[in-house]
Design an enzyme around this catalytic site. Structure first.
Site, PDB file in Angstrom:
ATOM      1  N   ASP A  59       4.758   0.375  11.958  1.00 25.98           N
ATOM      2  CA  ASP A  59       3.581  -0.329  11.434  1.00 25.98           C
ATOM      3  C   ASP A  59       3.524  -1.797  11.880  1.00 25.98           C
ATOM      4  O   ASP A  59       2.555  -2.494  11.581  1.00 25.98           O
ATOM      5  CB  ASP A  59       3.541  -0.243   9.902  1.00 25.98           C
ATOM      6  CG  ASP A  59       3.251   1.166   9.423  1.00 25.98           C
ATOM      7  OD1 ASP A  59       2.818   2.005  10.229  1.00 25.98           O
ATOM      8  OD2 ASP A  59       3.469   1.434   8.220  1.00 25.98           O
ATOM      9  N   LYS A 110       0.842  -1.216   0.000  1.00 30.88           N
ATOM     10  CA  LYS A 110       0.000   0.000   0.000  1.00 30.88           C
ATOM     11  C   LYS A 110       0.865   1.250   0.000  1.00 30.88           C
ATOM     12  O   LYS A 110       0.635   2.180  -0.769  1.00 30.88           O
ATOM     13  CB  LYS A 110      -0.896  -0.021   1.250  1.00 30.88           C
ATOM     14  CG  LYS A 110      -1.547   1.319   1.564  1.00 30.88           C
ATOM     15  CD  LYS A 110      -2.426   1.262   2.800  1.00 30.88           C
ATOM     16  CE  LYS A 110      -1.734   1.423   4.126  1.00 30.88           C
ATOM     17  NZ  LYS A 110      -1.360   2.783   4.523  1.00 30.88           N
ATOM     18  N   ASN A 111       1.864   1.283   0.893  1.00 30.62           N
ATOM     19  CA  ASN A 111       2.625   2.518   1.069  1.00 30.62           C
ATOM     20  C   ASN A 111       3.661   2.768  -0.025  1.00 30.62           C
ATOM     21  O   ASN A 111       4.298   3.822  -0.055  1.00 30.62           O
ATOM     22  CB  ASN A 111       3.279   2.549   2.456  1.00 30.62           C
ATOM     23  CG  ASN A 111       2.230   2.729   3.543  1.00 30.62           C
ATOM     24  OD1 ASN A 111       1.076   3.054   3.253  1.00 30.62           O
ATOM     25  ND2 ASN A 111       2.612   2.497   4.789  1.00 30.62           N
ATOM     26  N   ARG A 146      -4.545  10.515   4.871  1.00 30.72           N
ATOM     27  CA  ARG A 146      -3.477  11.502   4.963  1.00 30.72           C
ATOM     28  C   ARG A 146      -2.516  11.448   3.779  1.00 30.72           C
ATOM     29  O   ARG A 146      -1.906  12.454   3.430  1.00 30.72           O
ATOM     30  CB  ARG A 146      -2.682  11.298   6.243  1.00 30.72           C
ATOM     31  CG  ARG A 146      -3.519  11.377   7.488  1.00 30.72           C
ATOM     32  CD  ARG A 146      -2.616  11.296   8.673  1.00 30.72           C
ATOM     33  NE  ARG A 146      -1.625  12.348   8.614  1.00 30.72           N
ATOM     34  CZ  ARG A 146      -1.809  13.580   9.059  1.00 30.72           C
ATOM     35  NH1 ARG A 146      -2.930  13.903   9.626  1.00 30.72           N
ATOM     36  NH2 ARG A 146      -0.864  14.479   8.947  1.00 30.72           N
ATOM     37  N   ARG A 185       0.910  14.360  13.398  1.00 32.00           N
ATOM     38  CA  ARG A 185       1.374  14.183  12.017  1.00 32.00           C
ATOM     39  C   ARG A 185       1.395  15.476  11.194  1.00 32.00           C
ATOM     40  O   ARG A 185       0.689  15.597  10.186  1.00 32.00           O
ATOM     41  CB  ARG A 185       0.558  13.092  11.325  1.00 32.00           C
ATOM     42  CG  ARG A 185       0.643  11.779  12.070  1.00 32.00           C
ATOM     43  CD  ARG A 185      -0.137  10.677  11.399  1.00 32.00           C
ATOM     44  NE  ARG A 185       0.539  10.110  10.251  1.00 32.00           N
ATOM     45  CZ  ARG A 185       0.042   9.102   9.537  1.00 32.00           C
ATOM     46  NH1 ARG A 185      -1.109   8.574   9.846  1.00 32.00           N
ATOM     47  NH2 ARG A 185       0.710   8.629   8.502  1.00 32.00           N
ATOM     48  N   PRO A 186       2.206  16.454  11.604  1.00 29.90           N
ATOM     49  CA  PRO A 186       2.317  17.676  10.808  1.00 29.90           C
ATOM     50  C   PRO A 186       3.014  17.415   9.463  1.00 29.90           C
ATOM     51  O   PRO A 186       3.596  16.345   9.263  1.00 29.90           O
ATOM     52  CB  PRO A 186       3.187  18.584  11.686  1.00 29.90           C
ATOM     53  CG  PRO A 186       3.942  17.675  12.584  1.00 29.90           C
ATOM     54  CD  PRO A 186       3.084  16.448  12.779  1.00 29.90           C
ATOM     55  N   VAL A 187       2.919  18.385   8.553  1.00 33.63           N
ATOM     56  CA  VAL A 187       3.582  18.251   7.242  1.00 33.63           C
ATOM     57  C   VAL A 187       4.576  19.402   7.030  1.00 33.63           C
ATOM     58  O   VAL A 187       4.861  19.788   5.905  1.00 33.63           O
ATOM     59  CB  VAL A 187       2.556  18.174   6.080  1.00 33.63           C
ATOM     60  CG1 VAL A 187       1.822  16.847   6.086  1.00 33.63           C
ATOM     61  CG2 VAL A 187       1.567  19.332   6.122  1.00 33.63           C
ATOM     62  N   ASP A 188       5.125  19.915   8.137  1.00 31.02           N
ATOM     63  CA  ASP A 188       6.045  21.054   8.037  1.00 31.02           C
ATOM     64  C   ASP A 188       7.284  20.751   7.192  1.00 31.02           C
ATOM     65  O   ASP A 188       7.802  21.643   6.512  1.00 31.02           O
ATOM     66  CB  ASP A 188       6.471  21.509   9.453  1.00 31.02           C
ATOM     67  CG  ASP A 188       7.083  20.368  10.258  1.00 31.02           C
ATOM     68  OD1 ASP A 188       6.385  19.357  10.455  1.00 31.02           O
ATOM     69  OD2 ASP A 188       8.252  20.482  10.658  1.00 31.02           O
ATOM     70  N   GLN A 189       7.753  19.521   7.215  1.00 27.89           N
ATOM     71  CA  GLN A 189       8.970  19.198   6.438  1.00 27.89           C
ATOM     72  C   GLN A 189       8.690  19.196   4.932  1.00 27.89           C
ATOM     73  O   GLN A 189       9.552  19.575   4.141  1.00 27.89           O
ATOM     74  CB  GLN A 189       9.545  17.835   6.865  1.00 27.89           C
ATOM     75  CG  GLN A 189       9.996  17.798   8.311  1.00 27.89           C
ATOM     76  CD  GLN A 189      11.030  18.868   8.625  1.00 27.89           C
ATOM     77  OE1 GLN A 189      12.066  18.986   7.967  1.00 27.89           O
ATOM     78  NE2 GLN A 189      10.735  19.680   9.623  1.00 27.89           N
ATOM     79  N   ILE A 236       8.075   6.673  16.907  1.00 22.27           N
ATOM     80  CA  ILE A 236       7.706   7.399  15.677  1.00 22.27           C
ATOM     81  C   ILE A 236       6.432   8.221  15.878  1.00 22.27           C
ATOM     82  O   ILE A 236       6.388   9.399  15.523  1.00 22.27           O
ATOM     83  CB  ILE A 236       7.510   6.422  14.487  1.00 22.27           C
ATOM     84  CG1 ILE A 236       8.758   5.538  14.303  1.00 22.27           C
ATOM     85  CG2 ILE A 236       7.175   7.178  13.204  1.00 22.27           C
ATOM     86  CD1 ILE A 236      10.007   6.238  13.836  1.00 22.27           C
ATOM     87  N   ARG A 253      -8.617  -0.694   4.769  1.00 21.35           N
ATOM     88  CA  ARG A 253      -7.755   0.348   4.198  1.00 21.35           C
ATOM     89  C   ARG A 253      -6.395  -0.209   3.808  1.00 21.35           C
ATOM     90  O   ARG A 253      -5.744   0.332   2.917  1.00 21.35           O
ATOM     91  CB  ARG A 253      -7.541   1.473   5.214  1.00 21.35           C
ATOM     92  CG  ARG A 253      -8.778   2.264   5.531  1.00 21.35           C
ATOM     93  CD  ARG A 253      -8.442   3.394   6.441  1.00 21.35           C
ATOM     94  NE  ARG A 253      -7.363   4.198   5.859  1.00 21.35           N
ATOM     95  CZ  ARG A 253      -6.781   5.219   6.455  1.00 21.35           C
ATOM     96  NH1 ARG A 253      -7.159   5.568   7.661  1.00 21.35           N
ATOM     97  NH2 ARG A 253      -5.830   5.902   5.858  1.00 21.35           N
ATOM     98  N   CYS A 261      -5.052  12.978  13.564  1.00 19.52           N
ATOM     99  CA  CYS A 261      -5.086  11.586  13.146  1.00 19.52           C
ATOM    100  C   CYS A 261      -5.061  10.730  14.396  1.00 19.52           C
ATOM    101  O   CYS A 261      -4.521  11.136  15.424  1.00 19.52           O
ATOM    102  CB  CYS A 261      -3.858  11.333  12.285  1.00 19.52           C
ATOM    103  SG  CYS A 261      -3.431   9.629  12.045  1.00 19.52           S
TER     104      CYS A 261
END
Ligand code: EPU
Length: 419
Positions: free
Chosen positions: A306, A22-23, A92, A121-125, A328, A398, A116
């Site tokens: 995971d 999936k990933n 996400r 789970r920010p997306v600043d990077q 993580i 999912r 979440c």
């Protein structure tokens, strides 16, 4: 809402076919946006998340043809660079359209996914990297609004290791002017699979598989064919199932060479693990004690977050006390109260869980709010006395293709109750 009814099922045997990852599939499908030519993918898992991403891209004018685990993506007619909240909030990984849209069309409006179940789970990077490549980015009305006439190469040192962050910047860099050096990259096999697919599409990338990716931008990418790598987390989940149920199971279409940390823990738990190029066999004797295994989740090649919930399920019925440290995500222990309701002995303090193995679990009505947590409850149900009902199966759908069918194939007593 569908549920799974799981009954104690020991001594299973047979073969399980592992689906595509999936990933890996999610970012690679987004890579289809980078070209006006067709990207043909095979070994694409038939999962809810994959269909959600398909819907998101179709809403942008991308043609998607998905059948029999093959997907054709044709972004020649893409006519909208907006990824709206209603779909993004359900998955996400939708943020992975940001880099490709900006690189090929010079604009993107992607809803911020919001909170979440497993952490903030920010997306600043992602944003920092794209800004260093020349993008003008604003957060407005819950959306990331990004513009760039043309992205340019840059040196980007990520402050922390992020899988989708690395993937977004890698995709953006393929069409940028000049050379981009990405440092402190995630080295997950799914990032490598994306990089390999991008190279087939004409991207110039060196350092693939390492923590430094060097990308020389090209004018255009072209169509390609690519086979998605097998899902190491799905394989790892069924391998743990084999240990817990004292079974002898062969996992086909797997990729043991990317499962090193998982296989090491399975062996420490007492399993005999044999591997070939695309299979592994996991065997445990029916009267054998399961040894507790200490777990610390870290970026690849160490043990994946995971896999944490599934190893916790294993430790619940092991012969000793184990320590699990989740480094993580800050809130990835939602399975703990549910496992405790089944009789497990787990104490959580911050990001550390101490698990005292118990002789028996007992069936219960349980539910989880995250994919891997739900998987751990199915595993626990397979060894618990009586009947376990796992509610909210849509979380499992999912990320696990036909879990109940695959488990039935090796003899497990598990059925889906349609709701
Ligand atoms: N982070 C930041 N800022 C960022 C990006 C990440 O602070 O800009 C933090 C996160 O909050 C987290 C850590 O960095 O604490 C690592 O997050 P990462 O970005 O690596 O996670 P992700 O890319 O959002 C992917 C997988 C997850 C998997 C993680 C970690 C996909 C689509 N998702 O998420 O998979 O747990 O990497 O390996 O690839 C799952 O399949 O069940 C799943 C959750």
């Amino acid at each position: 809402m569908d549920k799974l009814r799981v009954k104690k099922s020991l001594g299973l045997s047979g073969e399980i076919y592992i689906s595509g990852a999936k990933n890996a599939a999610l970012p690679i499908i987004c890579a289809g946006i980078l070209t006006g030519e067709q990207l043909r993918l095979s070994n694409v898992p038939d999962l809810k998340d994959i269909k959600t991403l398909g819907l998101l891209l179709e809403g942008m004018g991308v043609k998607i043809n998905f059948a029999d685990n093959k997907m054709d993506i044709d972004a020649a007619g893409l006519n909208s660079c907006i990824a709206a909240y209603d779909l993004v909030k359900t998955m996400r990984a939708s943020v992975l359209v940001l880099g490709p849209l900006l690189a090929r069309f010079g604009e993107a409006e992607v809803s911020l996914p919001g909170g979440c179940a497993i952490g903030g789970r920010p997306v600043d990077q992602h944003i920092k990297g794209l800004e260093l490549m020349g993008a003008d980015i604003k957060i407005e009305n819950g959306y990331i609004k990004a513009r760039a006439k043309k992205l340019h190469g840059a040196k980007i040192i990520m402050d922390l290791i992020t899988v989708t962050g690395t993937e977004n910047l890698l995709m953006a860099a393929t069409l940028a002017d000049g050379v981009t050096v990405l440092e402190n990259c995630a080295r997950e096999p799914e990032v490598t699979d994306l990089a390999n697919c991008l190279v087939k599409m004409g991207a110039k990338i060196s350092g693939i598989g390492t923590d430094t990716l060097i990308v020389t931008g090209v004018e255009k990418l072209h169509g390609a064919e690519h086979q998605i790598i097998p899902d190491r987390i799905e394989a790892g989940t069924y391998a743990i199932m084999a240990v817990m149920t004292r079974s002898d199971v062969i996992l086909r279409n797997a990729k043991p060479d990317i499962m090193g940390a998982i296989i090491e823990k399975l062996s420490l738990a007492g399993a005999v693990v044999e591997t070939g190029q695309d299979w592994l066999r996991v065997a445990m004797k029916n009267d054998q004690d399961i040894c507790s295994v200490d777990i610390k989740t870290l970026p690849y090649p160490a043990l994946a977050t995971d896999m944490q919930a599934q190893f916790m399920a294993l430790n619940c019925i092991a012969n000793d006390t184990s320590t699990i440290s989740e480094t993580i995500f800050e809130n990835r222990y939602m399975h703990v109260p549910e496992l405790c309701r089944m009789g497990a002995n787990i104490a959580v303090d911050g990001n550390v869980a101490v698990v005292k193995g118990v002789h028996n679990l007992t069936g219960a009505l349980v539910m989880a709010t995250d994919l891997r947590a739900s998987a751990s409850l199915v595993l626990a149900g397979l060894v618990a006395d009586g009947e376990t009902i796992v509610d909210r199966v849509y979380h499992l759908d999912r990320g696990y293709e036909s879990m109940e069918r695959k488990l039935q194939q090796v003899g497990a007593d598990i059925v889906r109750i349609k709701g």
